[in-house]
Scaffold this motif. Sequence first.
Motif, PDB file in Angstrom:
ATOM      1  N   LEU A 148       0.832  -1.196   0.000  1.00  0.00           N
ATOM      2  CA  LEU A 148       0.000   0.000   0.000  1.00  0.00           C
ATOM      3  C   LEU A 148       0.870   1.250   0.000  1.00  0.00           C
ATOM      4  CD1 LEU A 148      -2.675  -0.971   2.699  1.00  0.00           C
ATOM      5  CD2 LEU A 148      -2.851  -1.196   0.215  1.00  0.00           C
ATOM      6  N   SER A 149       0.244   2.366  -0.291  1.00  0.00           N
ATOM      7  CA  SER A 149       0.917   3.663  -0.244  1.00  0.00           C
ATOM      8  C   SER A 149       0.650   4.319   1.106  1.00  0.00           C
ATOM      9  CB  SER A 149       0.404   4.570  -1.364  1.00  0.00           C
ATOM     10  OG  SER A 149       0.676   4.011  -2.633  1.00  0.00           O
ATOM     11  N   PHE A 150       1.617   5.095   1.576  1.00  0.00           N
ATOM     12  CA  PHE A 150       1.352   5.927   2.746  1.00  0.00           C
ATOM     13  C   PHE A 150       1.777   7.353   2.422  1.00  0.00           C
ATOM     14  CE2 PHE A 150       5.561   4.129   3.406  1.00  0.00           C
ATOM     15  CZ  PHE A 150       6.326   5.164   3.923  1.00  0.00           C
ATOM     16  N   PHE A 151       0.863   8.268   2.694  1.00  0.00           N
ATOM     17  CA  PHE A 151       1.065   9.692   2.408  1.00  0.00           C
ATOM     18  C   PHE A 151       1.776  10.341   3.596  1.00  0.00           C
ATOM     19  CE2 PHE A 151      -0.282  14.110   2.738  1.00  0.00           C
ATOM     20  CZ  PHE A 151      -0.036  14.592   1.457  1.00  0.00           C
ATOM     21  N   VAL A 152       2.802  11.129   3.303  1.00  0.00           N
ATOM     22  CA  VAL A 152       3.573  11.784   4.354  1.00  0.00           C
ATOM     23  C   VAL A 152       3.548  13.300   4.140  1.00  0.00           C
ATOM     24  CG1 VAL A 152       5.818  11.998   5.484  1.00  0.00           C
ATOM     25  CG2 VAL A 152       5.103   9.799   4.529  1.00  0.00           C
ATOM     26  N   LEU A 153       3.217  14.021   5.192  1.00  0.00           N
ATOM     27  CA  LEU A 153       3.307  15.481   5.203  1.00  0.00           C
ATOM     28  C   LEU A 153       4.399  15.846   6.199  1.00  0.00           C
ATOM     29  CD1 LEU A 153       1.955  18.061   4.016  1.00  0.00           C
ATOM     30  CD2 LEU A 153       0.646  18.192   6.145  1.00  0.00           C
ATOM     31  N   ALA A 154       5.511  16.388   5.694  1.00  0.00           N
ATOM     32  CA  ALA A 154       6.662  16.709   6.539  1.00  0.00           C
ATOM     33  C   ALA A 154       6.813  18.218   6.670  1.00  0.00           C
ATOM     34  CB  ALA A 154       7.934  16.109   5.943  1.00  0.00           C
ATOM     35  N   LEU A 162       4.020  13.515   9.467  1.00  0.00           N
ATOM     36  CA  LEU A 162       2.771  12.828   9.801  1.00  0.00           C
ATOM     37  C   LEU A 162       2.332  11.999   8.604  1.00  0.00           C
ATOM     38  CD1 LEU A 162       1.077  15.877  11.501  1.00  0.00           C
ATOM     39  CD2 LEU A 162       2.015  13.889  12.669  1.00  0.00           C
ATOM     40  N   ALA A 163       1.913  10.760   8.853  1.00  0.00           N
ATOM     41  CA  ALA A 163       1.604   9.835   7.767  1.00  0.00           C
ATOM     42  C   ALA A 163       0.194   9.283   7.881  1.00  0.00           C
ATOM     43  CB  ALA A 163       2.607   8.679   7.766  1.00  0.00           C
ATOM     44  N   GLN A 164      -0.354   8.914   6.728  1.00  0.00           N
ATOM     45  CA  GLN A 164      -1.654   8.257   6.636  1.00  0.00           C
ATOM     46  C   GLN A 164      -1.586   7.209   5.526  1.00  0.00           C
ATOM     47  OE1 GLN A 164      -5.015   9.673   8.653  1.00  0.00           O
ATOM     48  NE2 GLN A 164      -3.066   9.082   9.542  1.00  0.00           N
ATOM     49  N   GLU A 172      -8.239  11.859  -4.633  1.00  0.00           N
ATOM     50  CA  GLU A 172      -9.140  11.601  -3.513  1.00  0.00           C
ATOM     51  C   GLU A 172      -8.357  11.198  -2.264  1.00  0.00           C
ATOM     52  OE1 GLU A 172     -10.131  11.497  -7.104  1.00  0.00           O
ATOM     53  OE2 GLU A 172     -10.287   9.344  -6.698  1.00  0.00           O
ATOM     54  N   CYS A 173      -7.340  10.342  -2.443  1.00  0.00           N
ATOM     55  CA  CYS A 173      -6.532   9.892  -1.305  1.00  0.00           C
ATOM     56  C   CYS A 173      -5.707  11.041  -0.737  1.00  0.00           C
ATOM     57  CB  CYS A 173      -5.621   8.741  -1.729  1.00  0.00           C
ATOM     58  SG  CYS A 173      -6.493   7.196  -2.098  1.00  0.00           S
ATOM     59  N   VAL A 174      -5.117  11.862  -1.615  1.00  0.00           N
ATOM     60  CA  VAL A 174      -4.304  12.988  -1.149  1.00  0.00           C
ATOM     61  C   VAL A 174      -5.155  13.959  -0.336  1.00  0.00           C
ATOM     62  CG1 VAL A 174      -2.946  14.992  -1.866  1.00  0.00           C
ATOM     63  CG2 VAL A 174      -2.627  12.807  -3.020  1.00  0.00           C
ATOM     64  N   LEU A 178      -4.726  14.721   3.674  1.00  0.00           N
ATOM     65  CA  LEU A 178      -4.439  16.073   4.151  1.00  0.00           C
ATOM     66  C   LEU A 178      -5.523  16.555   5.116  1.00  0.00           C
ATOM     67  CD1 LEU A 178      -3.152  17.813   0.891  1.00  0.00           C
ATOM     68  CD2 LEU A 178      -1.835  17.374   2.967  1.00  0.00           C
ATOM     69  N   LYS A 179      -6.773  16.278   4.773  1.00  0.00           N
ATOM     70  CA  LYS A 179      -7.880  16.694   5.646  1.00  0.00           C
ATOM     71  C   LYS A 179      -7.719  16.096   7.039  1.00  0.00           C
ATOM     72  CE  LYS A 179     -12.894  16.174   6.189  1.00  0.00           C
ATOM     73  NZ  LYS A 179     -14.122  15.581   5.619  1.00  0.00           N
TER      74      LYS A 179
END
Length: 487
Positions: A148-154, A162-164, A172-174, A178-179
């Motif tokens: 799977l992918s995990f989104f990271v906001l650094a 922080l990851a999701q 849609e995932c991004v 972020l929300k």
Amino acid sequence: MINMSTVNSIRQQRRDGFSISDIARMNGVSRDTVYKYINQDGFSPGPPAKRRNPSKLDPYKPIIRHWLQEDAKNWRKQRHTARRIWQRLVSECGANVSEATVSRYVSKLRKQSSSHGSQFLDLVWEPGQAQADFGEADFYVSGVRTRLSFFVLAFPYSNVGLAQVFPGENAECVCQALKQIFEYVGGVPTRIVFDNATGIGRRVCGGVRATELFGRFAAHYDFAYAFCNPNSGHEKGSVENKAGFIRRNLLVPMPQLANAAAFNKNLLARCMESARKPHWIKGEPEEQLFVEDRFAMLGLPSKPFEAVRYLRPVADKKGKVQVDGPHFYSTSPAFAEQGMLVALGATSIRIFDGDGTFVCEHARAYGGAPTDSSDPASQLHLLCQKPGGWANSQVRASLSDGLRGYMDSLGKDELKAELRLMREEAARTGWSATLQAVELAHAATSRIDRASVAVSAARIASGNGVIAYDEPVDLAGYDIVFSGKGV
């Protein structure tokens, strides 16, 4: 109605201190329009409006765009004016359109081409600014090993990341990731730099192109955004390092992902716990520096954003709609061959009838393997855990008499093993291909052989047919040898 790039420009220019008159003049809009968009508190996409009546200019729009694209290669003083385009359409194409209609369309195209200004990466990262990117990791999803992918906001200033986790890397995932991060930290970064390959847009030929959904999302939360230059990963080194840190420290050993929402909520807390260490240069704890990041952030809007994309598929003869590749979602035979409205989110899909009345909701499927929400495969995960439900399951009912009798004769542990085989293969190639492969293996060998099922299912899923056996094959001799009981 102006485009979302212009809306973002209007709101950003207001934050930068420009007057209403200056903003109206710079964007070519009225003061009322400026007031409208700086005071608007929600940009969630709504259901699409009914299609407008066709314009007489529609057949000639590709020609106009082609002429203007060719103009870009010519000397600026020797390019088409709107009047010259209208004259050519009338004389060369026999168009029955007014000069004013052509002029409005040409003006619109030119504004669109010039509204995307280049945005460049700052050399110094101030508090409240962020970088975003995706990483990949393996998880056990419903008992199946899945990448799977995990989104990271650094946040480069504090080095907090922080990851999701999401099943895809689309807009849609991004937006959903972020929300959830914004709501967790209680604020919105002032500016986010994205990787050029992220599913919300990219930098092309010096301009920025964002998807409609992400454009609305950015306007809703009022943050500025930019994309890295192509093949320039060094421009977002902070987030790439943070993705590696999260994978090594928070996703090892391989996590079990049973409830994605609960896992993501816990993951945010674990990310903040990992920020108690000192900053690699500044020496202060990262969580303490993150206080400054939070202080510099924008406030959350009064209304939450709904991160969905609306589609209008037509249901098939069984009332199923096909969305986003080989994925079918059931409604009811009553909606057969009717136009439906679909709200496509990151992890769910809501289906409405043509009038907008809610019909049903399904989990969104990803991947290249065909799926069908009505397939018996949806029961495989639970059956592997609770094989006592086998006798009344949809999986059992879908098997041929011979295969059903074989499965009924198995002990509890043997039945669980065969169900796990079917579950894992269905995740790779889809239920239909798996069922055909299992039936074929049993008919040929009177058992279910993992290797044979995998080969046959792959051939069936690829459209190359199945392996045909001239006569039944007895593999009992091999079983004796490989078990160590043979001579």
